[in-house]
Write a protein that holds these residues in place. Structure first.
Motif, mmCIF file in Angstrom:
data_model
loop_
_atom_site.group_PDB
_atom_site.id
_atom_site.type_symbol
_atom_site.label_atom_id
_atom_site.label_comp_id
_atom_site.label_asym_id
_atom_site.label_seq_id
_atom_site.Cartn_x
_atom_site.Cartn_y
_atom_site.Cartn_z
ATOM 1 N N VAL A 169 0.863 -1.180 0.000
ATOM 2 C CA VAL A 169 0.000 0.000 0.000
ATOM 3 C C VAL A 169 0.898 1.227 0.000
ATOM 4 C CG1 VAL A 169 -1.788 1.297 1.234
ATOM 5 C CG2 VAL A 169 -1.786 -1.215 1.312
ATOM 6 N N VAL A 170 0.669 2.124 -0.964
ATOM 7 C CA VAL A 170 1.368 3.407 -1.008
ATOM 8 C C VAL A 170 0.301 4.491 -0.939
ATOM 9 C CG1 VAL A 170 2.836 4.961 -2.342
ATOM 10 C CG2 VAL A 170 3.313 2.499 -2.325
ATOM 11 N N LEU A 171 0.310 5.252 0.143
ATOM 12 C CA LEU A 171 -0.640 6.340 0.358
ATOM 13 C C LEU A 171 0.097 7.657 0.151
ATOM 14 C CD1 LEU A 171 -3.436 7.363 1.349
ATOM 15 C CD2 LEU A 171 -2.534 7.216 3.665
ATOM 16 N N VAL A 172 -0.425 8.485 -0.750
ATOM 17 C CA VAL A 172 0.226 9.746 -1.102
ATOM 18 C C VAL A 172 -0.719 10.903 -0.797
ATOM 19 C CG1 VAL A 172 1.312 11.079 -2.947
ATOM 20 C CG2 VAL A 172 1.482 8.579 -2.965
ATOM 21 N N SER A 173 -0.241 11.852 0.013
ATOM 22 C CA SER A 173 -1.034 13.034 0.339
ATOM 23 C C SER A 173 -0.102 14.172 0.738
ATOM 24 C CB SER A 173 -2.007 12.735 1.473
ATOM 25 O OG SER A 173 -2.765 13.891 1.780
ATOM 26 N N ALA A 174 -0.236 15.302 0.075
ATOM 27 C CA ALA A 174 0.574 16.470 0.436
ATOM 28 C C ALA A 174 0.079 17.090 1.731
ATOM 29 C CB ALA A 174 0.538 17.500 -0.696
ATOM 30 N N SER A 175 -1.228 17.078 1.951
ATOM 31 C CA SER A 175 -1.793 17.759 3.121
ATOM 32 C C SER A 175 -2.068 16.826 4.289
ATOM 33 C CB SER A 175 -3.095 18.456 2.732
ATOM 34 O OG SER A 175 -4.061 17.507 2.302
ATOM 35 N N GLY A 176 -2.156 15.529 4.058
ATOM 36 C CA GLY A 176 -2.540 14.605 5.115
ATOM 37 C C GLY A 176 -3.964 14.891 5.572
ATOM 38 N N ASP A 177 -4.267 14.529 6.789
ATOM 39 C CA ASP A 177 -5.608 14.731 7.341
ATOM 40 C C ASP A 177 -5.710 16.173 7.847
ATOM 41 O OD1 ASP A 177 -8.041 14.711 8.643
ATOM 42 O OD2 ASP A 177 -7.668 12.818 9.689
ATOM 43 N N ARG A 178 -5.953 17.073 6.928
ATOM 44 C CA ARG A 178 -5.999 18.518 7.224
ATOM 45 C C ARG A 178 -7.092 18.854 8.248
ATOM 46 N NH1 ARG A 178 -4.588 23.050 3.987
ATOM 47 N NH2 ARG A 178 -4.163 21.631 2.272
ATOM 48 N N VAL A 179 -8.244 18.242 8.110
ATOM 49 C CA VAL A 179 -9.371 18.546 8.997
ATOM 50 C C VAL A 179 -9.030 18.187 10.446
ATOM 51 C CG1 VAL A 179 -11.774 17.968 9.525
ATOM 52 C CG2 VAL A 179 -11.075 18.374 7.158
ATOM 53 N N SER A 180 -8.461 17.005 10.657
ATOM 54 C CA SER A 180 -8.078 16.612 12.020
ATOM 55 C C SER A 180 -6.964 17.496 12.561
ATOM 56 C CB SER A 180 -7.634 15.150 12.054
ATOM 57 O OG SER A 180 -8.740 14.299 11.846
ATOM 58 N N ALA A 181 -5.992 17.827 11.731
ATOM 59 C CA ALA A 181 -4.886 18.683 12.174
ATOM 60 C C ALA A 181 -5.402 20.059 12.592
ATOM 61 C CB ALA A 181 -3.846 18.817 11.068
ATOM 62 N N GLU A 182 -6.335 20.610 11.827
ATOM 63 C CA GLU A 182 -6.900 21.916 12.181
ATOM 64 C C GLU A 182 -7.715 21.834 13.467
ATOM 65 O OE1 GLU A 182 -8.943 23.162 8.627
ATOM 66 O OE2 GLU A 182 -7.060 23.604 7.590
ATOM 67 N N HIS A 183 -8.433 20.730 13.651
ATOM 68 C CA HIS A 183 -9.207 20.531 14.878
ATOM 69 C C HIS A 183 -8.272 20.453 16.098
ATOM 70 C CE1 HIS A 183 -12.141 19.013 17.731
ATOM 71 N NE2 HIS A 183 -11.309 18.020 17.994
ATOM 72 N N VAL A 184 -7.200 19.691 15.978
ATOM 73 C CA VAL A 184 -6.249 19.564 17.085
ATOM 74 C C VAL A 184 -5.619 20.922 17.388
ATOM 75 C CG1 VAL A 184 -4.018 18.558 17.751
ATOM 76 C CG2 VAL A 184 -5.796 17.112 16.748
ATOM 77 N N ARG A 185 -5.213 21.650 16.354
ATOM 78 C CA ARG A 185 -4.605 22.971 16.554
ATOM 79 C C ARG A 185 -5.564 23.896 17.298
ATOM 80 N NH1 ARG A 185 -5.593 27.327 14.331
ATOM 81 N NH2 ARG A 185 -6.492 26.486 12.441
ATOM 82 N N ALA A 186 -6.814 23.954 16.839
ATOM 83 C CA ALA A 186 -7.802 24.838 17.463
ATOM 84 C C ALA A 186 -8.089 24.418 18.907
ATOM 85 C CB ALA A 186 -9.091 24.849 16.645
ATOM 86 N N THR A 187 -8.148 23.122 19.164
ATOM 87 C CA THR A 187 -8.411 22.624 20.517
ATOM 88 C C THR A 187 -7.267 22.991 21.457
ATOM 89 O OG1 THR A 187 -9.717 20.795 19.629
ATOM 90 C CG2 THR A 187 -8.903 20.549 21.883
ATOM 91 N N VAL A 188 -6.031 22.826 20.992
ATOM 92 C CA VAL A 188 -4.868 23.174 21.811
ATOM 93 C C VAL A 188 -4.828 24.679 22.073
ATOM 94 C CG1 VAL A 188 -2.336 23.266 21.830
ATOM 95 C CG2 VAL A 188 -3.506 21.164 21.134
ATOM 96 N N GLU A 189 -5.076 25.472 21.039
ATOM 97 C CA GLU A 189 -5.070 26.930 21.195
ATOM 98 C C GLU A 189 -6.104 27.412 22.205
ATOM 99 O OE1 GLU A 189 -5.504 28.767 17.366
ATOM 100 O OE2 GLU A 189 -3.414 28.423 16.838
ATOM 101 N N SER A 190 -7.242 26.726 22.252
ATOM 102 C CA SER A 190 -8.299 27.148 23.175
ATOM 103 C C SER A 190 -8.148 26.525 24.564
ATOM 104 C CB SER A 190 -9.669 26.800 22.592
ATOM 105 O OG SER A 190 -9.859 25.390 22.584
ATOM 106 N N GLY A 191 -7.094 25.718 24.758
ATOM 107 C CA GLY A 191 -6.861 25.095 26.054
ATOM 108 C C GLY A 191 -7.677 23.841 26.282
ATOM 109 N N GLY A 192 -8.272 23.323 25.228
ATOM 110 C CA GLY A 192 -9.090 22.113 25.348
ATOM 111 C C GLY A 192 -8.261 20.849 25.408
ATOM 112 N N ARG A 193 -8.964 19.762 25.569
ATOM 113 C CA ARG A 193 -8.329 18.447 25.675
ATOM 114 C C ARG A 193 -8.563 17.675 24.380
ATOM 115 N NH1 ARG A 193 -8.020 14.807 30.807
ATOM 116 N NH2 ARG A 193 -7.133 12.972 29.850
ATOM 117 N N ILE A 194 -7.512 17.075 23.861
ATOM 118 C CA ILE A 194 -7.584 16.324 22.603
ATOM 119 C C ILE A 194 -7.936 14.876 22.910
ATOM 120 C CG2 ILE A 194 -6.284 15.569 20.581
ATOM 121 C CD1 ILE A 194 -4.473 18.039 21.131
ATOM 122 N N GLY A 195 -8.917 14.357 22.198
ATOM 123 C CA GLY A 195 -9.306 12.963 22.372
ATOM 124 C C GLY A 195 -8.202 12.022 21.908
#
Length: 162
Positions: free
Chosen positions: A55-81
């Motif tokens: 299996v070769v998985l190719v992605s320049a951005s990766g899971d952008r939606v999850s990364a943005e969610h984690v960034r926003a959660t950390v910035e707001s002082g929230g807890r990441i699941g």
């Protein structure tokens, strides 16, 4: 050998979720397009025993939606699941596909430096040429900020190179 896309006609209702992956459609789209491609290549019988499918998985951005969610959660002082730690690595969804389909070849994830298809087929060629795999499931996926997630999967082997 086979090819599939996400979305294709009739995919207007969205993609089905995948247990263990949350919040984003990255992993569900990867799974949907990979399974669609493998079914087209092998039907319900699955990959024959003894065939090593990489299996070769190719992605320049990766899971952008999850990364943005984690960034926003950390910035707001929230807890990441805890599932976000698991799914933050693209190898986790590639490994999910390999386990679910009994694929016995290597799993490689790439962030392309040039043309994603060219980089992916180059890696697939190396796996085939070096004898690490008999065939390769190449998956290309991107999550753009302003459009829906798109992906293509191509099953390469036996001289096939669509």
């Amino acid at each position: 050998m086979a090819r599939a896309w996400w979305p294709e006609g009739g995919d207007g209702g969205g993609v089905a979720g995948v247990p263990g992956f949350v919040h984003s459609d990255f992993a569900p789209v990867v799974v949907a397009v990979a399974e669609r491609c493998l079914r087209r290549g092998y039907g319900s019988a699955g990959v024959p025993a003894g065939v090593r499918t990489g299996v070769v998985l190719v992605s320049a951005s990766g899971d952008r939606v999850s990364a943005e969610h984690v960034r926003a959660t950390v910035e707001s002082g929230g807890r990441i699941g805890p599932l976000f730690f698991f799914q933050s690595v693209p190898n986790s969804v590639a490994g999910h596909i390999a386990a679910r389909w009994g694929l016995r070849g290597p799993v490689v994830c790439l962030s392309p430096t040039g043309d994603p298809y060219a980089d992916g087929t180059t890696e697939a060629d190396l796996l085939l040429y070096d004898g690490d795999a008999d065939e390769v499931l190449l998956i290309l996926i991107e999550q753009a900020p302003d459009t829906s997630t798109e992906a293509v999967a191509v099953l390469l082997g036996g001289g096939a190179r669509p």
